[in-house]
Design an enzyme around this catalytic site. Structure first.
Site, PDB file in Angstrom:
ATOM      1  N   LYS A  58       0.765   0.200   7.638  1.00 13.49           N
ATOM      2  CA  LYS A  58       1.199  -1.198   7.475  1.00 13.49           C
ATOM      3  C   LYS A  58       1.979  -1.678   8.701  1.00 13.49           C
ATOM      4  O   LYS A  58       1.749  -2.779   9.218  1.00 13.49           O
ATOM      5  CB  LYS A  58       2.050  -1.324   6.210  1.00 13.49           C
ATOM      6  CG  LYS A  58       1.309  -0.967   4.930  1.00 13.49           C
ATOM      7  CD  LYS A  58       2.155  -1.187   3.704  1.00 13.49           C
ATOM      8  CE  LYS A  58       3.275  -0.175   3.581  1.00 13.49           C
ATOM      9  NZ  LYS A  58       2.780   1.196   3.392  1.00 13.49           N
ATOM     10  N   THR A  59       2.914  -0.869   9.181  1.00  8.48           N
ATOM     11  CA  THR A  59       3.682  -1.251  10.373  1.00  8.48           C
ATOM     12  C   THR A  59       2.789  -1.325  11.600  1.00  8.48           C
ATOM     13  O   THR A  59       2.930  -2.232  12.431  1.00  8.48           O
ATOM     14  CB  THR A  59       4.814  -0.237  10.603  1.00  8.48           C
ATOM     15  OG1 THR A  59       5.617  -0.145   9.424  1.00  8.48           O
ATOM     16  CG2 THR A  59       5.689  -0.660  11.764  1.00  8.48           C
ATOM     17  N   GLY A  96       0.823  -1.200   0.000  1.00 13.49           N
ATOM     18  CA  GLY A  96       0.000   0.000   0.000  1.00 13.49           C
ATOM     19  C   GLY A  96       0.853   1.243   0.000  1.00 13.49           C
ATOM     20  O   GLY A  96       2.077   1.196   0.172  1.00 13.49           O
ATOM     21  N   PRO A  97       0.230   2.396  -0.187  1.00  8.92           N
ATOM     22  CA  PRO A  97       0.975   3.664  -0.212  1.00  8.92           C
ATOM     23  C   PRO A  97       1.622   3.951   1.135  1.00  8.92           C
ATOM     24  O   PRO A  97       1.241   3.369   2.160  1.00  8.92           O
ATOM     25  CB  PRO A  97      -0.115   4.704  -0.540  1.00  8.92           C
ATOM     26  CG  PRO A  97      -1.266   3.926  -1.068  1.00  8.92           C
ATOM     27  CD  PRO A  97      -1.209   2.592  -0.430  1.00  8.92           C
ATOM     28  N   HIS A 145     -10.647  30.052 -12.678  1.00 10.71           N
ATOM     29  CA  HIS A 145     -10.812  28.659 -12.245  1.00 10.71           C
ATOM     30  C   HIS A 145     -12.147  28.466 -11.538  1.00 10.71           C
ATOM     31  O   HIS A 145     -12.897  27.512 -11.811  1.00 10.71           O
ATOM     32  CB  HIS A 145      -9.686  28.283 -11.267  1.00 10.71           C
ATOM     33  CG  HIS A 145      -8.361  28.048 -11.917  1.00 10.71           C
ATOM     34  ND1 HIS A 145      -8.193  27.195 -12.985  1.00 10.71           N
ATOM     35  CD2 HIS A 145      -7.121  28.537 -11.618  1.00 10.71           C
ATOM     36  CE1 HIS A 145      -6.913  27.172 -13.326  1.00 10.71           C
ATOM     37  NE2 HIS A 145      -6.243  27.982 -12.520  1.00 10.71           N
ATOM     38  N   GLU A 204      -7.329  33.054 -10.648  1.00 11.71           N
ATOM     39  CA  GLU A 204      -8.021  32.201  -9.676  1.00 11.71           C
ATOM     40  C   GLU A 204      -9.531  32.316  -9.817  1.00 11.71           C
ATOM     41  O   GLU A 204     -10.249  31.316  -9.675  1.00 11.71           O
ATOM     42  CB  GLU A 204      -7.590  32.577  -8.254  1.00 11.71           C
ATOM     43  CG  GLU A 204      -6.092  32.453  -7.989  1.00 11.71           C
ATOM     44  CD  GLU A 204      -5.573  31.048  -8.259  1.00 11.71           C
ATOM     45  OE1 GLU A 204      -6.363  30.087  -8.162  1.00 11.71           O
ATOM     46  OE2 GLU A 204      -4.371  30.912  -8.584  1.00 11.71           O
ATOM     47  N   ASP A 264      -0.915  24.389 -14.420  1.00  9.79           N
ATOM     48  CA  ASP A 264      -2.212  23.989 -14.980  1.00  9.79           C
ATOM     49  C   ASP A 264      -2.031  23.319 -16.337  1.00  9.79           C
ATOM     50  O   ASP A 264      -2.686  22.306 -16.636  1.00  9.79           O
ATOM     51  CB  ASP A 264      -3.120  25.213 -15.131  1.00  9.79           C
ATOM     52  CG  ASP A 264      -3.398  25.880 -13.789  1.00  9.79           C
ATOM     53  OD1 ASP A 264      -3.402  25.159 -12.774  1.00  9.79           O
ATOM     54  OD2 ASP A 264      -3.599  27.108 -13.766  1.00  9.79           O
ATOM     55  N   GLY A 316       2.357   5.564   4.688  1.00 11.18           N
ATOM     56  CA  GLY A 316       1.554   6.219   5.696  1.00 11.18           C
ATOM     57  C   GLY A 316       0.180   5.636   5.920  1.00 11.18           C
ATOM     58  O   GLY A 316      -0.634   6.241   6.627  1.00 11.18           O
ATOM     59  N   THR A 317      -0.126   4.466   5.350  1.00 15.53           N
ATOM     60  CA  THR A 317      -1.464   3.888   5.510  1.00 15.53           C
ATOM     61  C   THR A 317      -1.569   2.969   6.712  1.00 15.53           C
ATOM     62  O   THR A 317      -2.659   2.455   6.989  1.00 15.53           O
ATOM     63  CB  THR A 317      -1.861   3.117   4.241  1.00 15.53           C
ATOM     64  OG1 THR A 317      -0.807   2.195   3.900  1.00 15.53           O
ATOM     65  CG2 THR A 317      -2.079   4.067   3.080  1.00 15.53           C
TER      66      THR A 317
END
Length: 623
Positions: A217-218, A211-212, A438, A435, A511, A214-215
């Site tokens: 896992k540890t 997984g990415p 946008h 801005e 952009d 910071g999800t």
């Protein structure tokens, strides 16, 4: 089948370890030894007499012979004295001083100064320094105490946590319910192997968490050990490999030997990609590479142990695409568990875990905060809560408010505000128009993400302003019309500059890059161009890190096909620019009014933008 621990073999009492405090006892023993030596030497010699008495014997002719040394004079008497002595000993006195003193009726003798301190400094102190240096170097090179530490370089560096040390459980992990369900099965197998093995099933040898970053896992691995109540060996892939050849393989062997002795237990290898990179990749890779030897030993150990012994191997990586295929085959890492970024409900659950640690205001709603944070991982959410608490502390508040979380999201997404950056008036007007362009295009086109905030305050490294859009719900698919609208929103800023000022600026560089990437994917990967057709010209590699594409990802293309792809990408971008220009041309008054207001206030919130959004939706929408 049972995971009970085997009886421990009889062992000899461990040898006492050398402690630095023993050096003081050694120093005291050496001092006592030298003192006793001095006493023995003194006692083995003749009892010394005063020098004046020696002179009297000499003048009386009672000496048969004399031995003269550097410090002492020894004489042999012609006849024994009344106490039976045949030899006399005295300490020398300078001849001139002796002649002068002999004129007086006084008893005088020489005194020998003690040399014990000199002997200690010349023998004992260098020895102590050498012993201390040897002990220090042994500890530094081997990472443990004792003089034999240099021989333990092949020992495993895994940190062993006993069943009572791991305080984390599955209740402390939120947002990854599917991964927890997968790991809970292995926990139940560790707790009750007979129930799970009654039909002939056996526990997977290895579980790979992918997984990415910071999800969690540890954290999941530690929670699994805490739930199972078994010892937990934790090590990273980089700790196996050292500069010495063969050390990595020796550490792998030692780790599995320790695990078998502590079974049932869990081995957790973090950052497996540092150890398990595919063999033979790269010009310098070969059969004698140290990392390959370490990987080969790991593969052999995973094949060599029985799953019924109660040793579970957990590993975590965010780069599964570079792992060696031999690691991922059945019989090694049998099960791969995806630990992905949480969805909206999962983010709310993660926030509830972290919000317990801070003082909250009455307006805090975890679901509302979760709606502002699509794509955030568990570590990002923990950082968000900490940033919000810091902001509330900095302004002297008694509790963290919802506004603190909004500002914290902006700091994480867009960067820190830079009020000291002074812009020229014409630059501020161009940024305000950009801005607002946008925002107006996003408010007009259906399906575009809602606009939460507009600001012309510079942030981060290069952002001179930003438009904050947050989706109302998590999305996993995008249609062709949604991608076209997204392109138009990206080019709305540039269209506003060209429409009002008459020329474009460099402010749309980011952009344009994003728009080009989206258009390129629409043509080469999604088959959304009628001119090129529904053919995939570029393969996507599954990965969790945002790394640049490597070589070999594109198919071999002819010059004509490449030219048609470039033309189709440009057509998508040009069409988006034309749609954005059409929207802003019809709403030019709103564009200039909004830009003027933005120049005055510098920041417009969702409440400020509500009248503007209602007015923007009344006009026509180009197809």
């Amino acid at each position: 089948m049972s995971f009970d621990r085997p009886p421990a073999p009889p062992t000899t009492p461990p040898a006492p370890k050398w402690k630095p405090g023993n050096l003081w006892w050694l120093a005291l023993a050496l001092v006592a030894l030298f003192w006793m030596r001095d006493l023995w030497v003194t006692s083995s010699q003749v009892q010394p007499i005063p020098y004046s008495e020696f002179v009297r014997h000499l003048k009386a002719g009672q000496l048969e012979s004399i031995k003269i040394g550097s410090r002492f004079i020894e004489g042999k008497l012609k006849a024994p004295t009344a106490d039976g002595r045949t030899r006399i000993l005295t300490t020398r006195v300078a001849p001139e001083l002796a002649r002068e003193l002999s004129q007086y009726d006084v008893r005088f003798e020489g005194v020998v100064e003690s040399t014990l301190l000199n002997e200690l400094l010349s023998w004992v102190v260098p020895g102590l320094l050498l012993l201390t240096f040897w002990t220090f170097m042994s500890k530094r090179m081997a990472g443990q105490g004792g003089l034999g530490g240099l021989l333990s370089v092949g020992k495993s560096r895994a940190k062993l946590h006993s069943e009572t040390d791991v305080k984390v459980s599955f209740d402390d992990v939120a947002g990854v319910d599917e991964a927890k369900a997968e790991l809970r099965e292995s926990v139940e197998f560790l707790k009750n192997p007979k129930a799970y093995g009654r039909l002939g099933a056996h526990m997977p040898k290895g579980v790979l968490l992918v997984g990415p970053p910071g999800t969690g896992k540890t954290l999941l691995a530690r929670a699994m050990a805490g739930e199972a109540g078994v010892p937990f060996f934790s090590i990273t892939g980089s700790e196996f490999v050292e500069m010495f050849v063969g050390v990595g393989a020796a550490r792998v062997r030692d780790l599995f030997e320790q695990a078998r002795a502590s079974a049932p237990c869990i081995i957790f290898i973090d950052e497996l990609d540092a150890l398990g990179r595919a063999r033979g990749v790269g010009p310098l890779s070969g059969g004698h590479d140290e990392k390959e030897q370490t990987l080969n030993q790991l593969l052999a150990e995973m094949d060599g142990f029985d799953a019924s012994t109660g040793v579970v191997i957990l590993a975590a990586t965010n780069r599964p695409e570079i792992l060696d295929p031999a690691l991922l085959r059945a019989g090694r890492f049998d099960r791969q568990v995806l630990v992905d970024r949480p969805d909206r409900k999962g983010r709310a659950d993660v926030l509830r875990v972290h919000l317990k640690k801070v003082t909250l205001g009455a307006d805090i709603d975890p679901d509302a905060v979760a709606a502002l944070t699509p794509g955030f991982a568990g570590a990002d959410l923990a950082n968000l809560v900490n940033e919000a608490a810091l902001l509330a502390t900095r302004r002297g508040a008694d509790a963290v408010a919802m506004a603190d979380f909004t500002v914290a999201v902006e700091r994480i997404v867009a960067g820190l505000e830079r009020h000291q950056r002074v812009l020229a008036p014409h630059e501020r007007r161009a940024i305000a128009l950009h801005e607002m362009g946008h925002a107006l295009v996003a408010m007009t086109l259906p399906g575009a993400d809602p606009v939460h905030k507009i600001s012309i305050i510079p942030r981060g490294v290069g952002a001179l302003g930003y438009t904050l859009q947050r989706p109302s719900e998590d999305r996993y698919l995008a249609s062709r019309s949604e991608l076209r609208n997204r392109l138009a929103v990206l080019l709305g800023g540039r269209a506003a500059e060209v429409l009002v000022i008459g020329e474009a600026s460099t402010g749309a560089a980011d952009d344009l890059a994003k728009a080009t990437d989206i258009a390129h994917d629409m043509v080469t990967r999604f088959g959304m161009s009628a001119e090129v057709g529904q053919v995939v010209y570029e393969r996507q590699v599954s990965r969790f890190l945002d790394l640049p594409d490597g070589p070999g990802l594109e198919r071999g293309l002819s010059d004509d096909t490449a030219r048609r792809i470039d033309a189709a990408v440009r057509a998508f971008v040009d069409e988006a620019f034309a749609r954005a220009t059409a929207v802003l041309t019809e709403r030019r008054d709103l564009l200039e009014q909004g830009a003027t207001r933005l120049l005055v206030q510098e920041t417009l919130t969702e409440a400020d933008l509500l009248p503007l959004a209602e007015a923007a939706r009344k006009g026509s929408v180009p197809s």
